[in-house]
Design a protein around this motif. Structure first.
Motif, short mmCIF file in Angstrom:
data_model
loop_
_atom_site.label_atom_id
_atom_site.label_comp_id
_atom_site.label_asym_id
_atom_site.label_seq_id
_atom_site.Cartn_x
_atom_site.Cartn_y
_atom_site.Cartn_z
N UNK A 80 0.84 -1.19 0.00
CA UNK A 80 0.00 0.00 0.00
C UNK A 80 0.88 1.25 0.00
N UNK A 81 0.53 2.16 -0.86
CA UNK A 81 1.35 3.35 -1.05
C UNK A 81 1.06 4.40 0.02
N UNK A 82 2.12 5.05 0.48
CA UNK A 82 1.99 6.18 1.41
C UNK A 82 2.22 7.45 0.59
N UNK A 83 1.17 8.20 0.39
CA UNK A 83 1.27 9.41 -0.42
C UNK A 83 2.05 10.49 0.31
N UNK A 84 2.41 11.53 -0.42
CA UNK A 84 3.17 12.61 0.19
C UNK A 84 3.03 13.90 -0.57
N UNK A 85 3.66 14.92 -0.03
CA UNK A 85 3.58 16.27 -0.60
C UNK A 85 4.99 16.79 -0.88
N UNK A 86 5.21 17.23 -2.11
CA UNK A 86 6.50 17.80 -2.51
C UNK A 86 6.43 19.31 -2.37
N UNK A 87 7.46 19.90 -1.80
CA UNK A 87 7.48 21.35 -1.62
C UNK A 87 7.54 22.06 -2.97
N UNK A 88 7.21 23.34 -2.96
CA UNK A 88 7.17 24.12 -4.20
C UNK A 88 8.52 24.17 -4.91
N UNK A 89 9.61 24.17 -4.13
CA UNK A 89 10.93 24.23 -4.76
C UNK A 89 11.47 22.85 -5.13
N UNK A 90 10.71 21.81 -4.82
CA UNK A 90 11.10 20.47 -5.19
C UNK A 90 12.22 19.88 -4.36
N UNK A 91 12.60 20.53 -3.27
CA UNK A 91 13.76 20.07 -2.50
C UNK A 91 13.37 19.29 -1.23
N UNK A 92 12.09 19.17 -0.92
CA UNK A 92 11.68 18.39 0.24
C UNK A 92 10.35 17.71 -0.03
N UNK A 93 10.15 16.57 0.65
CA UNK A 93 8.96 15.75 0.48
C UNK A 93 8.58 15.19 1.84
N UNK A 94 7.28 15.24 2.18
CA UNK A 94 6.81 14.73 3.46
C UNK A 94 5.58 13.86 3.23
N UNK A 95 5.53 12.72 3.89
CA UNK A 95 4.42 11.78 3.69
C UNK A 95 3.12 12.32 4.27
N UNK A 96 2.04 12.01 3.61
CA UNK A 96 0.68 12.29 4.05
C UNK A 96 -0.17 11.13 3.55
N UNK A 97 -0.99 10.45 4.33
CA UNK A 97 -1.24 10.68 5.75
C UNK A 97 -0.18 10.08 6.64
N UNK A 98 -0.55 9.84 7.90
CA UNK A 98 0.41 9.37 8.89
C UNK A 98 0.82 7.91 8.63
N UNK A 99 1.98 7.53 9.17
CA UNK A 99 2.42 6.15 9.10
C UNK A 99 1.60 5.29 10.07
N UNK A 100 1.37 4.04 9.67
CA UNK A 100 0.62 3.10 10.50
C UNK A 100 1.54 2.43 11.52
N UNK A 101 0.96 1.93 12.61
CA UNK A 101 1.76 1.12 13.54
C UNK A 101 2.15 -0.21 12.89
#
Length: 395
Positions: A80-101
């Motif tokens: 199952x894929x964990x989606x994420x968000x890439x910053x406007x400058x393309x230099x950082x990425x953070x997962x959304x939603x939260x990680x599961x236990x």
């Protein structure tokens, strides 16, 4: 179609030391394409980290060189894929939603340098098992057809912290077709458990399709507890049926689609125990039930009273039911301990007709007390502005 938004977490700053791994395009020999050698990427939590707190985001950031991130992919052990968000400058990425236990996440990504050359990278992160999970119950049940007053209801096993309510509410998405305005509201049920209900501004339009998606796996709920998985349910709104109890007139009227379809004599609560007023919602139906006064705080007033065609309106003991033992008062006087009594033949007809979620409006009663919204599905006891104030997002 309308949905309550699931708001992504903001990109989080990566720690400067602990929990951070610096790599050259992450991994040296793992990516042997030419170029991108000046690009360094930070990963948090660090590659191969274990025991990570559930709900922690997985984050990547370019920390050296003029590169950007591309083609980021994070999947768990089930694929199952964990989606994420890439910053406007393309230099950082953070997962959304939260990680599961209790999950191991595999990361794969590409760092791209300013001259267009690329280099691949990868890593893994394993989250800890929740020591104290918080489970929940959804109502109505999946696939149900319910009445026009039925809220979407989420009941929690354990207390939810005030600080966690905002994030939980943001990750509970209600989708409706046709478009329906509504709001979440936090209440305490009759057992003292936390509950959050979503009610429309006005009664549902018949035929409306409703779904709830609770993308809450890994979210904290307070007191060290986490949600271990996501939840979902969907249901359909049935006919526009409204039951109106006129206490002073000793009558009950039933309408469907705005047209009168039935009228019955009733005996409601006495002056000592007046029936609760306002708009209630049919909670449950039991063909046979033995009522005991001690369970509703009335001592031994009726220690054991078998009855039939029982329709529950509140958790505290406001019911509609057959009451042939009181036949001489039905249609003439109000003598009950707060319930609405009917002749058994009429009670059976009503029982067979109504759905869970149908509204029951009690008027002309001496009881002016507002029923708590968590006592049954009491959201309709409040006007719309007051209900919206119960949202952690404040409507």
């Amino acid at each position: 179609m309308i949905r309550t938004p699931s708001v992504p977490r903001a990109l989080l700053p990566l720690p400067a030391a602990a929990g951070l791994l610096l790599v050259t395009a992450c991994g040296g020999p793992a990516g042997e394409e030419s170029g991108a050698r000046d690009v360094t990427v930070a990963m948090a939590p660090a590659d191969r980290a274990t025991g990570v707190a559930p709900g922690s985001p997985v984050a990547l950031r370019v920390t050296g060189g003029q590169g950007t991130l591309a083609d980021v992919s994070v999947t768990d052990q089930r694929g199952q894929r964990l989606d994420g968000s890439l910053s406007a400058d393309g230099r950082s990425w953070t997962s959304v939603p939260a990680t599961r236990p209790s999950s191991t996440y595999t990361l794969a990504y590409t760092a791209k340098s300013a001259d267009g050359s690329r280099r691949n990278g990868s890593g893994t992160v394993t989250t800890a098992a929740p020591e104290k999970p918080n489970k929940l119950e959804l109502r109505p049940g999946n696939g149900a057809t319910v009445g026009v007053a039925q809220p979407v209801s989420v009941l929690f096993d354990h207390r939810v912290g005030d600080a966690e309510k905002v994030d939980i509410e943001r990750n509970l998405r209600v989708e409706t077709s046709p478009r329906t305005e509504g709001s979440w509201g936090w209440v305490k049920d009759s057992g003292g458990h936390d509950r959050i209900d979503w009610r429309p501004r006005d009664f549902w339009k018949p035929g409306t399709k409703v779904s709830l998606k609770g993308e809450i796996a890994g979210l904290p709920s307070g007191q060290g507890r986490y949600f271990a998985r996501n939840y979902a349910t969907s249901f359909t709104i049935g006919e526009n049926r409204v039951v109106t109890v006129d206490v002073a007139g000793h009558r009950m009227a039933v309408t469907e689609g705005g047209k009168a379809v039935a009228s019955y004599p009733i005996s409601a609560g006495s002056d000592t125990y007046p029936t609760r007023g306002g708009t209630h919602v049919v909670l449950a139906k039991n063909a046979k039930e033995t009522m005991k006064s001690a369970t509703v705080g009335l001592g031994d007033a009726y220690p054991s009273l078998p009855t039939t065609s029982v329709i529950h309106l509140t958790s505290s003991g406001t019911f509609i039911h057959a009451a042939d033992w009181n036949a001489d008062q039905i249609g003439a006087a109000n003598t009950s301990h707060g319930c609405v009594g009917m002749l058994s033949s009429d009670a059976r007809k009503l029982f067979d007709r109504v759905l869970i979620g149908d509204p029951v409006i009690v008027k002309n009663t001496r009881n002016t007390e507002i029923t708590e919204p968590g006592n049954g599905f009491g959201a309709w006891q409040m006007d719309w502005p007051a209900w919206k104030k119960r949202s952690a997002l404040k409507g």
